[in-house]
Design an enzyme around this catalytic site. Structure first.
Site, PDB file in Angstrom:
ATOM      1  N   HIS A  29      -6.329   8.845 -27.867  1.00 52.06           N
ATOM      2  CA  HIS A  29      -5.921   8.944 -29.270  1.00 52.06           C
ATOM      3  C   HIS A  29      -5.134   7.680 -29.612  1.00 52.06           C
ATOM      4  O   HIS A  29      -4.313   7.208 -28.837  1.00 52.06           O
ATOM      5  CB  HIS A  29      -5.062  10.188 -29.464  1.00 52.06           C
ATOM      6  N   CYS A  75      -3.984  15.737 -34.881  1.00 49.23           N
ATOM      7  CA  CYS A  75      -4.654  14.599 -34.239  1.00 49.23           C
ATOM      8  C   CYS A  75      -5.566  15.017 -33.083  1.00 49.23           C
ATOM      9  O   CYS A  75      -6.421  14.241 -32.671  1.00 49.23           O
ATOM     10  CB  CYS A  75      -3.631  13.592 -33.738  1.00 49.23           C
ATOM     11  N   ASN A 135      -3.390   5.089 -37.068  1.00 48.94           N
ATOM     12  CA  ASN A 135      -3.602   6.448 -36.560  1.00 48.94           C
ATOM     13  C   ASN A 135      -4.430   7.234 -37.575  1.00 48.94           C
ATOM     14  O   ASN A 135      -3.926   7.641 -38.618  1.00 48.94           O
ATOM     15  CB  ASN A 135      -2.248   7.123 -36.319  1.00 48.94           C
TER      16      ASN A 135
END
Ligand code: ACO
Length: 322
Positions: free
Chosen positions: A249, A113, A279
């Site tokens: 994020h 990520c 996500n």
């Protein structure tokens, strides 16, 4: 020494929307649980034949168009992804050809990520040292291709997308600083434990599937992001009150609010897309940045703090005078 400046952003989301109600039909879960524990209402899922680089190509074209840059001007392409179309050539090489870039350097960065933030950091350094004048930085992931749709602990979280920025050398920043970290000792808490080296055998490891001890990841993420925002501000001799925007994020609304609280920011100063995007891994920060810029929320001169946390563990940040 030159600095790098963001001169264009672009992003892409697949058309197909999967809502929490859709997931209720296939999993032992509920819209209420997903909303309360993650903040997610819906997410985008790419079609089987829609690859990560298909999404990235469009995001990059949009970023170059916004920047008013001809592909031939690009001097470096850095791509953050964990879901390349093929083992090699790299996604950066595939995209270099598809976007008609010159024979510039092209590389992938695998930091889960945090992939886009790592890629941004590398491109920024190449511009600062004077080797590159314009760089294309992309974050994309198609994590749904590695999801176990029977695992309610991961299936409700992850999604697909791509985002990109064009950086240009400038006398004034721009990117004030970037910070990257990793802690490989936590690799058992989040990962996909198959690959070329250990093999892909279904019976051995359960296939190409994300496995995550979510609760333990959550605790490390909150702690670690708290530390890196302090590090970033201290490095620049700035106070949290100097910030205009947090662009985090988008993993979990509760992680985002914990970071915002630590920074003394109201949620009006935080760009949130997790409710609609889920996500999207390496695409999450550039997607949020592009949305905030195109909607007119983020304006030239604003001070932005970008951060990400992901598998590895990896974590990274950037302080940017937009
Ligand atoms: N629906 C309903 N119940 C669920 C679901 C679901 N989808 N998922 C888990 N539960 C249950 C669990 O089984 C557990 O039940 P039990 O108490 O009977 O055992 C209960 O809910 C609580 O489970 P927790 O895992 O403790 O729930 P938590 O509040 O921690 O939320 C979540 C889980 C959303 C995964 C959270 O821990 C999280 O966001 N973790 C961080 C994820 C992240 O940031 N990853 C890093 C980036 S990803 C990357 O790099 C690819």
């Amino acid at each position: 020494m030159k600095k790098s400046k963001i001169i264009g952003t672009g992003s892409f989301l697949p058309e197909k929307i999967v809502t929490n109600a859709d997931l209720e039909k296939i999993l032992d879960t509920s819209d209420q649980w997903i909303r309360e524990r993650t903040g997610i209402r819906e997410r985008r899922v790419a079609h089987d034949d829609e690859t990560g680089s298909d999404m990235a190509e469009i995001a990059a074209q949009r970023a170059m168009k916004a920047a008013g840059v001809d592909p031939q001007e690009i001097g470096l392409i850095v791509v953050g992804t964990t879901t390349p179309d093929v083992v090699f050539p790299s996604s950066a090489c595939l995209l270099q050809a598809r976007l008609s870039l010159p024979d510039c350097g092209a590389m992938d960065v695998n930091a889960a990520c945090s992939g886009f933030m790592y890629a941004l950091s590398i491109a920024d350094k190449y511009i600062r040292c004077g080797d590159v004048k314009k760089a294309l930085v992309i974050g994309f992931d198609k994590l749904t291709s590695m999801l176990d749709w029977n695992d309610r602990g991961t299936a409700v979280l992850f999604a697909d997308g791509a985002g990109a920025v064009v950086l240009e050398a400038a006398d004034e920043p721009g990117i004030l600083s970037t910070h990257i970290h990793a802690a490989g000792r936590h690799s058992d808490l989040l990962g996909v434990d198959v690959g070329v080296g250990v093999g892909f055998k279904e019976e051995k490891r359960g296939g190409v599937r994300i496995k995550m001890k979510g609760n333990e990841v959550f605790k490390v993420a909150v702690r670690t992001l708290g530390r890196i925002v302090d590090e970033t501000l201290e490095h620049n001799n700035m106070d949290k009150s100097d910030l205009d925007w947090l662009i985090p994020h988008q993993a979990n609304y509760r992680i985002i609010t914990a970071t915002a609280k630590k920074l003394g920011l109201t949620m009006d100063q935080v760009v949130v897309t997790v409710d609609r995007h889920g996500n999207t891994s390496a695409a999450s920060v550039p997607l949020a940045l592009d949305e905030a810029i195109r909607s007119g929320k983020v304006k030239r001169g604003d001070l932005l703090l970008l951060e990400a946390f992901g598998g590895g563990f990896t974590w990274a940040s950037a302080l940017i005078r937009y």
